[in-house]
Design an enzyme around this catalytic site. Structure first.
Site, PDB file in Angstrom:
ATOM      1  N   CYS A 108       0.872  -1.185   0.000  1.00 37.41           N
ATOM      2  CA  CYS A 108       0.000   0.000   0.000  1.00 37.41           C
ATOM      3  C   CYS A 108       0.905   1.229   0.000  1.00 37.41           C
ATOM      4  CB  CYS A 108      -0.925   0.009   1.210  1.00 37.41           C
ATOM      5  SG  CYS A 108      -1.825   1.570   1.362  1.00 37.41           S
ATOM      6  N   HIS A 124      -8.277   8.389   1.789  1.00 46.62           N
ATOM      7  CA  HIS A 124      -7.632   9.705   1.801  1.00 46.62           C
ATOM      8  C   HIS A 124      -8.635  10.766   1.424  1.00 46.62           C
ATOM      9  CE1 HIS A 124      -7.019   7.820  -2.149  1.00 46.62           C
ATOM     10  NE2 HIS A 124      -7.070   9.029  -2.679  1.00 46.62           N
TER      11      HIS A 124
HETATM   12  P1  AMP Z   1      -7.149   9.155  -5.817  1.00 48.54           P
HETATM   13  O1  AMP Z   1      -6.984   9.201  -7.324  1.00 48.54           O
HETATM   14  O2  AMP Z   1      -8.338   9.869  -5.306  1.00 48.54           O
HETATM   15  O3  AMP Z   1      -7.027   7.734  -5.310  1.00 48.54           O
HETATM   16  O4  AMP Z   1      -5.936   9.993  -5.230  1.00 48.54           O
HETATM   17  C1  AMP Z   1      -4.644   9.497  -5.118  1.00 48.54           C
HETATM   18  C2  AMP Z   1      -3.745  10.690  -5.108  1.00 48.54           C
HETATM   19  O5  AMP Z   1      -2.471  10.280  -4.625  1.00 48.54           O
HETATM   20  C3  AMP Z   1      -3.501  11.335  -6.475  1.00 48.54           C
HETATM   21  O6  AMP Z   1      -3.931  12.687  -6.442  1.00 48.54           O
HETATM   22  C4  AMP Z   1      -1.995  11.206  -6.666  1.00 48.54           C
HETATM   23  O7  AMP Z   1      -1.427  12.335  -7.312  1.00 48.54           O
HETATM   24  C5  AMP Z   1      -1.508  11.073  -5.255  1.00 48.54           C
HETATM   25  N1  AMP Z   1      -0.229  10.406  -5.089  1.00 48.54           N
HETATM   26  C6  AMP Z   1       0.186   9.247  -5.676  1.00 48.54           C
HETATM   27  N2  AMP Z   1       1.417   8.924  -5.262  1.00 48.54           N
HETATM   28  C7  AMP Z   1       1.802   9.890  -4.384  1.00 48.54           C
HETATM   29  C8  AMP Z   1       2.990  10.130  -3.613  1.00 48.54           C
HETATM   30  N3  AMP Z   1       4.043   9.295  -3.649  1.00 48.54           N
HETATM   31  N4  AMP Z   1       3.035  11.239  -2.841  1.00 48.54           N
HETATM   32  C9  AMP Z   1       1.985  12.092  -2.798  1.00 48.54           C
HETATM   33  N5  AMP Z   1       0.838  11.918  -3.492  1.00 48.54           N
HETATM   34  C10 AMP Z   1       0.752  10.841  -4.280  1.00 48.54           C
HETATM   35 ZN    ZN Z   2      -2.521   1.546   3.470  1.00 50.57          ZN
END
Ligand code: AMP
Ligand code: ZN
Length: 113
Positions: free
Chosen positions: A4, A99
């Site tokens: 995860c 999130h």
């Molecule tokens: P969701 O598409 O709602 O599941 O949001 C996931 C979010 O996580 C997206 O906006 C991505 O840009 C963000 N994300 C993915 N990997 C990372 C990371 N390593 N650090 C910060 N944000 C991330």
């Molecule tokens: Zn997790």
């Protein structure tokens, strides 16, 4: 939870730009911001999505929602902001760890779907 991404960020195995942390919650900047301010607020316990919120774990969700206005104030989002949680494939959820996006710093599109 193995494999995860956000559990790895919580563990410190993947770096993040933290804006808030306590015993149960972490907030950090989204790596691909969709607004001038784009922060993700997550529980440290692995809950896969909004669908995984239960009476047993909802206290951390309430805590997150108490923190969101504090984080928004610290980020000076005085003009307002949006809180979003994508749940499941139709909503485009890409990380299966609950999130909440905080988006602000500009006038956001009113489009909801
Ligand atoms: P969701 O598409 O709602 O599941 O949001 C996931 C979010 O996580 C997206 O906006 C991505 O840009 C963000 N994300 C993915 N990997 C990372 C990371 N390593 N650090 C910060 N944000 C991330
Ligand atoms: Zn997790």
């Amino acid at each position: 939870m193995e494999n995860c991404l956000f559990c790895k960020i919580i563990a410190g195995d993947i770096p993040s730009t933290k804006v808030y942390e306590d015993e149960t919650v972490l907030a950090f900047r989204d790596i691909a911001p969709m607004a001038p301010t784009h922060i993700l607020v997550i529980p440290k316990c692995h809950i896969p999505s909004v669908d995984g919120i239960t009476p047993e774990n909802s206290a951390v969700v309430a805590h997150i929602f108490e923190l969101i206005p504090q984080i928004a104030a610290a980020e000076k989002l005085t003009g307002g902001y949006r809180v979003v949680s994508n749940c499941g494939p139709d909503a485009g959820q890409t990380v299966n760890h609950l999130h909440f996006h905080i988006l602000g710093g500009k006038e956001l599109s009113v489009q909801m779907a």
